[in-house]
Design a protein around this motif. Structure first.
Motif, PDB file in Angstrom:
ATOM      1  N   ARG A 117      -4.164  16.511  13.805  1.00 36.40           N
ATOM      2  CA  ARG A 117      -5.187  16.209  12.681  1.00 36.40           C
ATOM      3  C   ARG A 117      -5.611  14.700  12.994  1.00 36.40           C
ATOM      4  NH1 ARG A 117      -7.576  13.287   9.800  1.00 36.40           N
ATOM      5  NH2 ARG A 117      -7.872  13.570   7.569  1.00 36.40           N
ATOM      6  N   THR A 118      -4.608  13.809  13.241  1.00 36.31           N
ATOM      7  CA  THR A 118      -4.716  12.438  13.300  1.00 36.31           C
ATOM      8  C   THR A 118      -5.079  11.811  14.717  1.00 36.31           C
ATOM      9  OG1 THR A 118      -2.365  12.080  13.339  1.00 36.31           O
ATOM     10  CG2 THR A 118      -3.381  11.894  11.119  1.00 36.31           C
ATOM     11  N   LEU A 431      -7.529   9.317   6.660  1.00 36.71           N
ATOM     12  CA  LEU A 431      -6.090   9.374   7.015  1.00 36.71           C
ATOM     13  C   LEU A 431      -5.946   8.894   8.336  1.00 36.71           C
ATOM     14  CD1 LEU A 431      -3.241  10.073   6.028  1.00 36.71           C
ATOM     15  CD2 LEU A 431      -3.845  12.294   6.804  1.00 36.71           C
ATOM     16  N   THR A 432      -5.026   8.081   8.731  1.00 31.27           N
ATOM     17  CA  THR A 432      -4.642   7.683  10.033  1.00 31.27           C
ATOM     18  C   THR A 432      -3.209   8.158  10.370  1.00 31.27           C
ATOM     19  OG1 THR A 432      -3.968   5.468   9.489  1.00 31.27           O
ATOM     20  CG2 THR A 432      -6.270   5.829   9.892  1.00 31.27           C
ATOM     21  N   PRO A 434      -0.698   6.130  11.517  1.00 25.02           N
ATOM     22  CA  PRO A 434       0.140   5.206  10.897  1.00 25.02           C
ATOM     23  C   PRO A 434       0.424   5.283   9.498  1.00 25.02           C
ATOM     24  CG  PRO A 434      -1.151   3.991  12.454  1.00 25.02           C
ATOM     25  CD  PRO A 434      -1.605   5.484  12.271  1.00 25.02           C
ATOM     26  N   GLY A 435      -0.644   5.639   8.834  1.00 21.72           N
ATOM     27  CA  GLY A 435      -0.608   5.913   7.178  1.00 21.72           C
ATOM     28  C   GLY A 435       0.246   7.138   7.074  1.00 21.72           C
ATOM     29  N   ALA A 436       0.014   8.197   7.829  1.00 20.59           N
ATOM     30  CA  ALA A 436       0.875   9.329   7.676  1.00 20.59           C
ATOM     31  C   ALA A 436       2.392   9.298   7.837  1.00 20.59           C
ATOM     32  CB  ALA A 436       0.301  10.516   8.400  1.00 20.59           C
ATOM     33  N   ILE A 437       2.581   8.506   8.783  1.00 22.73           N
ATOM     34  CA  ILE A 437       4.024   8.093   9.295  1.00 22.73           C
ATOM     35  C   ILE A 437       4.854   7.371   8.247  1.00 22.73           C
ATOM     36  CG2 ILE A 437       5.558   6.943  10.867  1.00 22.73           C
ATOM     37  CD1 ILE A 437       3.215   7.590  13.068  1.00 22.73           C
ATOM     38  N   THR A 438       3.960   6.367   7.926  1.00 29.19           N
ATOM     39  CA  THR A 438       4.512   5.777   6.628  1.00 29.19           C
ATOM     40  C   THR A 438       4.855   6.170   5.474  1.00 29.19           C
ATOM     41  OG1 THR A 438       3.515   3.729   7.664  1.00 29.19           O
ATOM     42  CG2 THR A 438       4.284   3.384   5.428  1.00 29.19           C
ATOM     43  N   GLY A 439       3.820   7.016   4.862  1.00 28.42           N
ATOM     44  CA  GLY A 439       3.951   8.021   3.764  1.00 28.42           C
ATOM     45  C   GLY A 439       5.164   8.750   3.796  1.00 28.42           C
ATOM     46  N   MET A 440       5.284   9.672   4.968  1.00 30.82           N
ATOM     47  CA  MET A 440       6.448  10.377   5.213  1.00 30.82           C
ATOM     48  C   MET A 440       7.846   9.810   5.133  1.00 30.82           C
ATOM     49  SD  MET A 440       5.617  13.306   7.841  1.00 30.82           S
ATOM     50  CE  MET A 440       5.796  12.318   9.385  1.00 30.82           C
ATOM     51  N   ILE A 441       7.793   8.622   6.019  1.00 27.79           N
ATOM     52  CA  ILE A 441       9.405   8.055   5.951  1.00 27.79           C
ATOM     53  C   ILE A 441       9.681   7.494   4.416  1.00 27.79           C
ATOM     54  CG2 ILE A 441      10.407   6.018   6.903  1.00 27.79           C
ATOM     55  CD1 ILE A 441       8.942   6.519   9.213  1.00 27.79           C
ATOM     56  N   VAL A 442       8.495   6.623   3.784  1.00 27.47           N
ATOM     57  CA  VAL A 442       8.742   6.246   2.466  1.00 27.47           C
ATOM     58  C   VAL A 442       9.189   7.465   1.631  1.00 27.47           C
ATOM     59  CG1 VAL A 442       7.654   5.144   0.340  1.00 27.47           C
ATOM     60  CG2 VAL A 442       7.394   4.239   2.596  1.00 27.47           C
ATOM     61  N   LEU A 467       5.494   6.552  -4.417  1.00 27.74           N
ATOM     62  CA  LEU A 467       5.571   5.674  -3.433  1.00 27.74           C
ATOM     63  C   LEU A 467       5.177   5.980  -2.058  1.00 27.74           C
ATOM     64  CD1 LEU A 467       8.906   3.957  -4.309  1.00 27.74           C
ATOM     65  CD2 LEU A 467       6.826   3.143  -4.892  1.00 27.74           C
ATOM     66  N   ALA A 468       5.158   7.366  -1.660  1.00 29.26           N
ATOM     67  CA  ALA A 468       4.501   8.011  -0.550  1.00 29.26           C
ATOM     68  C   ALA A 468       3.173   7.715  -0.675  1.00 29.26           C
ATOM     69  CB  ALA A 468       5.211   9.246  -0.245  1.00 29.26           C
ATOM     70  N   THR A 469       2.548   7.994  -1.470  1.00 33.78           N
ATOM     71  CA  THR A 469       0.921   8.100  -1.810  1.00 33.78           C
ATOM     72  C   THR A 469       0.631   6.797  -1.329  1.00 33.78           C
ATOM     73  OG1 THR A 469       1.160   9.972  -3.156  1.00 33.78           O
ATOM     74  CG2 THR A 469      -0.865   8.723  -2.970  1.00 33.78           C
ATOM     75  N   ILE A 470       1.081   5.608  -2.126  1.00 36.72           N
ATOM     76  CA  ILE A 470       0.725   4.205  -2.239  1.00 36.72           C
ATOM     77  C   ILE A 470       0.933   3.891  -0.760  1.00 36.72           C
ATOM     78  CG2 ILE A 470       1.130   2.010  -2.958  1.00 36.72           C
ATOM     79  CD1 ILE A 470       2.267   3.216  -5.591  1.00 36.72           C
ATOM     80  N   ALA A 471       2.052   4.074  -0.268  1.00 37.10           N
ATOM     81  CA  ALA A 471       2.209   3.575   1.412  1.00 37.10           C
ATOM     82  C   ALA A 471       1.179   4.322   2.490  1.00 37.10           C
ATOM     83  CB  ALA A 471       3.557   3.870   1.691  1.00 37.10           C
ATOM     84  N   MET A 472       1.054   5.607   2.186  1.00 36.29           N
ATOM     85  CA  MET A 472       0.152   6.186   3.087  1.00 36.29           C
ATOM     86  C   MET A 472      -1.134   5.635   2.958  1.00 36.29           C
ATOM     87  SD  MET A 472      -0.891  10.272   2.893  1.00 36.29           S
ATOM     88  CE  MET A 472      -1.615   9.986   1.097  1.00 36.29           C
ATOM     89  N   VAL A 473      -1.825   5.686   1.725  1.00 31.81           N
ATOM     90  CA  VAL A 473      -2.990   5.029   1.552  1.00 31.81           C
ATOM     91  C   VAL A 473      -3.382   3.631   2.044  1.00 31.81           C
ATOM     92  CG1 VAL A 473      -4.829   4.502  -0.337  1.00 31.81           C
ATOM     93  CG2 VAL A 473      -3.705   6.597  -0.334  1.00 31.81           C
ATOM     94  N   ALA A 474      -2.269   2.769   1.688  1.00 28.67           N
ATOM     95  CA  ALA A 474      -2.520   1.245   2.033  1.00 28.67           C
ATOM     96  C   ALA A 474      -2.336   1.123   3.508  1.00 28.67           C
ATOM     97  CB  ALA A 474      -1.282   0.561   1.261  1.00 28.67           C
ATOM     98  N   VAL A 475      -1.582   1.891   4.274  1.00 28.07           N
ATOM     99  CA  VAL A 475      -1.566   1.616   5.883  1.00 28.07           C
ATOM    100  C   VAL A 475      -2.656   2.405   6.233  1.00 28.07           C
ATOM    101  CG1 VAL A 475      -0.314   2.009   7.641  1.00 28.07           C
ATOM    102  CG2 VAL A 475       0.929   1.580   5.774  1.00 28.07           C
ATOM    103  N   SER A 476      -3.117   3.360   5.693  1.00 34.38           N
ATOM    104  CA  SER A 476      -4.380   4.119   6.319  1.00 34.38           C
ATOM    105  C   SER A 476      -5.599   3.165   6.328  1.00 34.38           C
ATOM    106  CB  SER A 476      -4.599   5.242   5.553  1.00 34.38           C
ATOM    107  OG  SER A 476      -3.589   6.334   5.995  1.00 34.38           O
TER     108      SER A 476
END
Length: 517
Positions: A117-118, A431-432, A434-442, A467-476
């Motif tokens: 997808r990404t 969605l990117t 890096p955003g998906a990776i960060t969201g999953m890990i957070v 927190l996962a949503t915030i991290a995913m959106v911010a990094v994307s």
């Protein structure tokens, strides 16, 4: 003949049917994609029942009635959240995920879908998703093993470890043999058993009590179970329950978006349009099953409070359904009804074993060996089913948590790690990787830390999801989608829209028509 003879006879017959379905599915499984996803040919009714049966586990017949019996209707917030979540998952996720997973390079697992997808070429996203699946599903499968052991204790008065090994071994056997098709077909049988048992048992228990009219008042002022003087707040959904607890229990519904063993059923549908029929079947099934679980707890307060019968599990009271079945029916009938508990346990375990073994092979092994033969993939997948089961059994040898506690931790882990990413993947073009990776890990790390140290404040899924949503959106937003990602997103949406508007069309026809528009 002894009671145990009839119980064993019923359960042996049930085991025989499960293994027979496994062998039938083995004959239909010709290649690796058949073993993993039934070659995307799942009937919507089968998908609806399979998703429900694999979702509920032993929690529906053991964990939920036990929690309601002990704490009262304040535990119903979980049911409300799950019911809404089930509907939203079928409505929002199922059609688009079915279309998008095929548009995105025919992805057959959730980690491979995230990667495709990404357009992630680093492999980090896929590996991270696979590791999260393996970690949390090990706890989830372990909860099934615990349920199996407690089932054996209550039904036969036998040894916990013996029961765990028997139930686990049979589940491994038919999953090992038949793969996704066996898991889905056995889910249909198991779902039907659960459905019928959750109607029959509370109804017969109601007939067995002296004063059925006291059903909605008895628990408040009479001794039963853990309450020597009754529970005055039994029927009050908010008494003694904090706002944080209510929010946490409702948040269980958020977890649905990230459960691999459930959303995989969406990926296996024949077309996106069939999600509507699957949703209808699944919602009817789950609504009646929830009502059955609620009334099992309710009638148990009267039955065990007014008779000499006692509950086997005097700690979590998670065996009330098992005990009612054994006390109210002829041993053969009781044995058949009690197979519903086995059905709930085994249907979930088999799905989780298959998803975990697939993550190990499809999302980890194939990274290093890109061209294995179909035979190699099938052998390795089946081997991993056994390996994961053995690890889960070792964890369940000395259980230190309730069934609901084990399920709750794993449910939160998947909901926080994958839920935001699944929704964003299907509904957000930006969605990117890096955003998906960060969201999953957070999400995963938050659930682990919060659940370990702060779980008494609020259910760990809530902070994890946020927190996962915030991290995913911010990094994307700080990164850019790879070339072609947004065009592929538009194509997947067009395929879904056409398929939903033309339910008679095959998926291939929907792909062609969407390409023309």
């Amino acid at each position: 003949m002894s009671e145990n003879f009839w119980l064993v006879l019923a359960i042996v017959l049930y085991f025989g049917v499960m293994v027979a379905i496994g062998f039938y599915s083995w004959l239909q499984t010709k290649k690796y994609d058949d073993y993993v996803l039934a070659d995307r040919g799942l009937h919507p009714m089968v998908a609806g029942l399979s998703a429900g049966a694999s979702d509920m586990s032993g929690w529906l017949l053991m964990g939920l009635p036990g929690a309601l019996f002990v704490s009262g209707m304040s535990e119903l917030w979980i049911v409300v959240g799950l019911f809404i979540g089930t509907w939203a998952n079928w409505k929002l996720v199922a059609p688009r995920l079915r279309a998008y997973t095929e548009v995105a390079n025919d992805s057959i697992t959730l980690p491979s879908f995230f990667e495709n997808r990404t357009h992630d070429t680093s492999r980090v996203l896929r590996v991270a998703a696979a590791v999260i699946i393996i970690f949390f599903f090990t706890f989830y499968v372990s909860s099934g093993m615990v349920s199996g052991g407690r089932y054996y204790e209550s039904t036969f008065g036998g040894d916990y470890l013996t029961g765990m090994l028997i139930v686990g071994s049979i589940t491994v056997l038919y999953t090992f043999i038949g793969g996704f098709l066996a898991v889905s077909y056995t889910d249909v049988v198991q779902g039907a058993l659960m459905f019928l048992a959750l109607i029959i048992v509370p109804v017969m228990a109601l007939f067995a009590v002296d004063d059925p009219g006291s059903l909605f008042s008895y628990a408040t002022s009479n001794p039963y179970g853990p309450w020597p003087e009754g529970n005055p707040s039994y029927f009050n959904m908010v008494a003694g329950v904090s706002v944080a607890t209510i929010i946490g229990n409702l948040a269980w519904g958020l977890g649905y978006f990230g459960q691999p063993h459930i959303v995989t059923r969406f990926m296996a549908l024949r077309s996106p349009a069939e999600a509507k029929a699957g949703r209808r079947t699944g919602m009817i099934w789950v609504a009646i099953c929830y009502l059955g679980g609620i009334f099992t707890a309710l009638v148990s307060t009267v039955y065990f409070g007014t008779t000499q019968a006692s509950v086997t599990d005097q700690t979590g009271f998670e065996t009330i359904f098992l005990d009612l079945s054994r006390l109210l029916f002829h041993p053969l009938i009781a044995g058949i009804i009690l197979t519903a508990v086995l059905a709930a346990i085994m249907s979930t375990m088999s799905s989780q074993l298959l998803i975990t073994s697939t993550a190990l092979i499809e999302d980890l092994y194939r990274i290093f060996n890109k061209t294995p033969s179909q035979t190699t993939l099938l052998v390795l997948s089946r081997t991993m089913v056994v390996v994961v089961a053995v690890v889960a059994m070792l964890m369940a040898f000395n259980p230190s948590d309730t069934i609901l506690g084990l399920v709750g931790f794993a449910w939160a882990g998947f909901g926080a790690a994958f839920g935001p990413v699944v929704l964003a993947a299907l509904y957000w073009r930006r969605l990117t990787a890096p955003g998906a990776i960060t969201g999953m890990i957070v999400g995963a790390v938050t659930v682990f830390i919060w659940g370990t140290f702060y779980g008494d404040i609020i259910y760990e899924l809530v902070p994890g999801f946020i927190l996962a949503t915030i991290a995913m959106v911010a990094v994307s937003l700080m990164t850019k989608p790879k070339p072609g990602v947004e065009a592929e997103f538009d194509r997947a949406v067009a395929v879904t829209d056409y398929a939903m508007a033309h339910p008679e069309a095959t998926f291939e026809q929907s792909m062609k028509q969407a390409a023309k528009s």
